[in-house]
Write a protein that holds these residues in place. Structure first.
Motif, PDB file in Angstrom:
ATOM      1  N   LYS A 148      48.783  73.129  25.652  1.00 29.70           N
ATOM      2  CA  LYS A 148      48.322  74.184  24.686  1.00 29.70           C
ATOM      3  C   LYS A 148      46.857  73.703  24.353  1.00 29.70           C
ATOM      4  O   LYS A 148      45.755  74.294  24.296  1.00 29.70           O
ATOM      5  CB  LYS A 148      49.055  74.629  23.752  1.00 29.70           C
ATOM      6  N   PHE A 149      47.029  72.333  23.869  1.00 27.47           N
ATOM      7  CA  PHE A 149      45.686  71.689  23.208  1.00 27.47           C
ATOM      8  C   PHE A 149      44.862  71.380  24.233  1.00 27.47           C
ATOM      9  O   PHE A 149      43.672  71.681  23.806  1.00 27.47           O
ATOM     10  CB  PHE A 149      46.300  70.423  22.657  1.00 27.47           C
ATOM     11  N   ILE A 150      45.003  71.028  25.544  1.00 26.96           N
ATOM     12  CA  ILE A 150      44.176  70.723  26.672  1.00 26.96           C
ATOM     13  C   ILE A 150      43.531  72.045  26.515  1.00 26.96           C
ATOM     14  O   ILE A 150      42.002  72.109  26.787  1.00 26.96           O
ATOM     15  CB  ILE A 150      44.525  70.250  27.736  1.00 26.96           C
ATOM     16  N   ARG A 151      44.027  73.157  26.862  1.00 28.48           N
ATOM     17  CA  ARG A 151      43.617  74.438  27.342  1.00 28.48           C
ATOM     18  C   ARG A 151      42.656  74.837  26.197  1.00 28.48           C
ATOM     19  O   ARG A 151      41.786  75.785  26.260  1.00 28.48           O
ATOM     20  CB  ARG A 151      44.590  75.474  27.686  1.00 28.48           C
ATOM     21  N   MET A 154      45.990  77.737  15.923  1.00 29.37           N
ATOM     22  CA  MET A 154      47.353  77.292  15.633  1.00 29.37           C
ATOM     23  C   MET A 154      47.592  77.665  14.261  1.00 29.37           C
ATOM     24  O   MET A 154      46.744  77.293  13.453  1.00 29.37           O
ATOM     25  CB  MET A 154      47.402  75.820  15.863  1.00 29.37           C
ATOM     26  N   GLN A 155      48.359  78.410  13.798  1.00 30.44           N
ATOM     27  CA  GLN A 155      48.820  78.711  12.598  1.00 30.44           C
ATOM     28  C   GLN A 155      50.124  78.011  12.157  1.00 30.44           C
ATOM     29  O   GLN A 155      50.833  77.674  13.117  1.00 30.44           O
ATOM     30  CB  GLN A 155      48.983  80.266  12.289  1.00 30.44           C
ATOM     31  N   SER A 156      50.292  77.773  10.859  1.00 25.43           N
ATOM     32  CA  SER A 156      51.429  77.151  10.550  1.00 25.43           C
ATOM     33  C   SER A 156      52.741  77.899  10.835  1.00 25.43           C
ATOM     34  O   SER A 156      53.725  77.144  11.176  1.00 25.43           O
ATOM     35  CB  SER A 156      51.421  77.028   8.888  1.00 25.43           C
ATOM     36  N   ALA A 157      52.590  79.040  11.070  1.00 23.98           N
ATOM     37  CA  ALA A 157      53.965  79.756  11.320  1.00 23.98           C
ATOM     38  C   ALA A 157      54.226  79.515  12.942  1.00 23.98           C
ATOM     39  O   ALA A 157      55.426  79.655  13.134  1.00 23.98           O
ATOM     40  CB  ALA A 157      53.919  81.349  11.168  1.00 23.98           C
ATOM     41  N   ASP A 158      53.153  79.328  13.614  1.00 22.50           N
ATOM     42  CA  ASP A 158      53.413  79.036  14.952  1.00 22.50           C
ATOM     43  C   ASP A 158      54.467  77.935  15.252  1.00 22.50           C
ATOM     44  O   ASP A 158      55.113  77.917  16.351  1.00 22.50           O
ATOM     45  CB  ASP A 158      52.155  78.553  15.809  1.00 22.50           C
ATOM     46  N   MET A 160      50.553  66.375  12.387  1.00 19.33           N
ATOM     47  CA  MET A 160      49.356  66.458  13.323  1.00 19.33           C
ATOM     48  C   MET A 160      49.120  67.938  13.940  1.00 19.33           C
ATOM     49  O   MET A 160      48.070  68.387  13.911  1.00 19.33           O
ATOM     50  CB  MET A 160      49.408  65.335  14.281  1.00 19.33           C
ATOM     51  N   LEU A 161      50.141  68.547  14.512  1.00 20.27           N
ATOM     52  CA  LEU A 161      50.039  69.710  15.041  1.00 20.27           C
ATOM     53  C   LEU A 161      49.870  70.875  14.242  1.00 20.27           C
ATOM     54  O   LEU A 161      49.296  71.875  14.616  1.00 20.27           O
ATOM     55  CB  LEU A 161      51.301  70.052  15.915  1.00 20.27           C
TER      56      LEU A 161
END
Length: 678
Positions: free
Chosen positions: A384-387, A218-222, A339-340
């Motif tokens: 997304k987080f689970i995968r 996860m990048q901040s731009a995402d 958090m994300l």
């Protein structure tokens, strides 16, 4: 041999952190009795007592533990020495002098008192010359100074120079971003029971090391690719002591009322009992102790308060609770975004379970406040987080409970989803997983594609292994998995979840083939074969094993709710796949209505599991044109709204009534709810 090897691999662990030396060495549970524990007495062993050590660890990976610095006997001797150090004839005189000095002090004035065995009542600055406390001289301190400032015998090592400022500023490392909380107006709301003080804080002791590998995905731009609708950020204050005054009431209401709406089962082993509520209590205790909680914990905490406040607002009809719910929701969304931004950082900023609890809490907040855009956003972020962080790890029971909650709610959501299945948000999630190198851990497709099968009836009887079952996130593959947790969470079998997933996938194949959007679409023969196999399995669905439920009334209640889910699934299948006309489905509509009415009589206040069964009521109600049956469904939604206080019931009823009006105004016999919702 496999069991022994697995135990050796995991290693032995102590079952009691604060137990006596004997129990800890034997790895048994200790009742921590004083001066000796009951377990050693029961087994006829000599209790080794408790170690003279102190351990605090405030890191995010560890819990908060304390072990006594002194033994029981040493503490008793210390108390006796402290009592005997103050002459009996001067004790009352000293207390009177302290009271008089405090009464004479001006408001906000710093006071420095040197009275008492330790002289602990000291300010951060020296007293002014005109301070009324300068005239008070502690004879004990004078005598101690005459003895070269040596501490009393036996108290060496105990600091007696403790400075406690009245308004101690917080260092930058200890500052908390605490949201301003409105005054507690609960006393203005009628019919609210007075609740006892918060005396039973539960601390989560599950600090098992989580293994996380790989780089940050996860990048901040995402987050700029897609975000939920803008939410005004509330003002933030640095006053660490500004805790929600009504947190106790809200958490109590959540644990006694809201949880009953999530599941038809009345045991205390649901994910909400063992995960969500303890997590909220742990966060409250952390805020009370002025700890720096991470954004995941604050998201779950304020999200829980938001759900409870929304429910209380619906029950009491008091606008103050709705205002509180909206403010808590804003705070939860604010922390969720932060958090994300760091959820995929290495080293991790929060535990896997904490982030997953926070995401699921935001899913429930969005669902109960009827915000479809935010519901879509948080569902995709959870997937997304689970995968990326959950499928490759070994899954404990608590993690599996959270995965089950996500899968159930996601499939129910997808069944009535009328948006773009190829939206930018969904494409971004698929791309992130595919480019991460972890896609091979997913046992299901990322786009709800229908797998090819030869004989569905035979495939559903095969036994699935643990890895396949746990990593089949959206229940794509058929088979039996005896360790499934759906029956003990929602009272339904995993077969029902699997068939719902298959109907959704078959419907997507049909819709996409009409628009030629899918590569390698199903042929007509394959489509008919799959449809017939699914139809047969739906009609043969059996109730799950309810023998673990002791009460016959509860068994009947859970059985009725499962029947409602089964008939609604059949209605959904015939409408979505075969597009049958509504008059051919009325028998199943009546069966759903009867099941819901039978469940209403179980409890006078709460319809257990009612939020999870909005779906069968919605699917069935949309297919009836009989005014009498429509009235029955309408009354069920209104009654559920009154018992729960959640607006999701009234919002769903409003959509159903709109469908009824449109079907009555046009030749809508052949129209489905799917067409009307669009």
């Amino acid at each position: 041999m496999a069991t022994v090897a697995s135990r050796e691999t995991r290693g032995a662990r102590t079952r009691s952190f604060g137990g006596c030396t004997t129990c800890r060495s034997r790895h048994v549970k200790c009742d921590e009795g004083r001066p000796t524990c009951a377990m050693c007495h029961y087994f006829g062993l000599v209790c080794g007592g408790y170690g003279k050590d102190l351990f605090f660890d405030s890191s995010e990976r560890a819990g908060r533990f304390r072990r006594p610095l002194l033994t029981e006997k040493e503490r008793e001797n210390m108390c006796q020495r402290l009592v005997s150090s103050v002459p009996a004839q001067s004790t009352q005189h000293l207390l009177t002098q302290i009271d008089e000095a405090c009464e004479k002090a001006a408001g906000g004035q710093e006071i420095q008192l040197h009275c008492g065995p330790f002289g602990v009542f000291r300010a951060s600055q020296l007293p002014r010359a005109d301070s009324p406390c300068t005239a008070i001289i502690d004879p004990l301190l004078e005598s101690r100074d005459q003895r070269s400032n040596s501490p009393p015998q036996g108290l060496t090592g105990i600091c007696d120079d403790l400075t406690i400022p009245l308004d101690a500023p917080h260092s930058p490392n200890n500052q908390q971003l605490i949201w301003p909380v409105p005054e507690n107006h609960s006393e203005q709301i009628p019919n609210l029971p007075s609740l006892p003080p918060w005396n039973n804080m539960e601390i989560d002791l599950d600090h098992i090391e989580e293994v996380i590998g790989g780089a940050s995905f996860m990048q901040s731009a995402d987050l700029n690719h897609f975000v939920p609708p803008p939410i005004p950020a509330p003002s933030i204050t640095n006053n660490i002591h500004s805790l929600p005054h009504n947190a106790t009431i809200l958490i109590k209401h959540y644990s006694t009322t809201v949880i009953g709406l999530m599941t038809p089962l009345r045991h205390t082993k649901t994910p909400w009992h063992v995960l969500f509520i303890p997590h909220a209590k742990n966060c409250l205790s952390g805020l009370t102790l002025c700890e720096n909680l991470n954004h995941a914990s604050l998201t779950a905490f304020y999200g829980t308060l938001a759900i409870s406040a929304i429910s209380l607002g619906g029950l009491s009809k008091a606008d103050i609770w709705f205002q509180q719910g909206r403010k808590y929701k804003q705070r939860a969304a604010h922390h969720a975004r932060h958090m994300l931004e760091t959820a995929y950082d290495v080293p991790k900023t929060a535990k896997y379970k904490s982030i997953l609890i926070a995401l699921l809490t935001m899913v429930y907040v969005s669902m109960f406040s009827d915000n479809g855009d935010q519901t879509e956003f948080y569902f995709l972020q959870t997937e997304k987080f689970i995968r990326l962080r959950g499928l490759h790890r070994r899954k404990s029971r608590k993690v599996r409970l959270l995965h089950h909650c996500y899968a159930f709610e996601r499939l129910v959501y997808e069944s009535t989803f009328v948006g773009d299945v190829n939206s930018t948000q969904r494409h971004h999630v698929r791309s992130s997983v595919e480019s991460s190198g972890l896609i091979h851990y997913s046992q299901d497709s990322l786009s709800f594609r229908l797998p090819r099968c030869i004989n569905l009836a035979v495939e559903m009887l095969r036994a699935r292994n643990r890895e396949e079952a746990e990593n089949d996130l959206h229940i794509e593959r058929s088979g039996i998995w005896n360790a499934t947790l759906y029956p003990e969470i929602f009272g339904i079998s995993e077969s029902w979840i699997f068939l719902l997933s298959r109907v959704i996938r078959l419907g997507r194949e049909r819709d996409a083939s009409e628009g030629s959007d899918l590569p390698n679409p199903l042929t007509v023969k394959e489509f008919v074969t799959q449809a017939k196999a699914i139809e047969k399995e739906i009609n043969n669905l059996q109730r799950p094993d309810l023998s673990s439920i002791q009460s016959q009334d509860d068994q009947q209640h859970v059985g009725n709710m499962f029947d409602a889910m089964k008939y609604a699934l059949a209605i959904y299948f015939y409408r979505k796949i075969y597009d049958l006309e509504a008059h051919m489905l009325q028998i199943m509509v009546l069966q759903v209505r009867n099941c819901l009415l039978q469940c209403e009589s179980v409890g006078p206040n709460v319809l257990y599991g009612s939020t999870g069964y909005i779906w069968p009521a919605f699917i069935a109600a949309c297919e009836t044109a009989d005014p009498e049956i429509q009235l029955s469904f309408s009354n069920w939604f209104k009654t559920s709204a009154q018992r729960s206080g959640l607006s999701t019931f009234t919002d769903t009823l409003a959509n159903i009534e709109r469908i009824w009006d449109e079907k009555g105004s046009v030749d809508g016999v052949s129209m489905t709810w799917h067409d009307l919702v669009k």
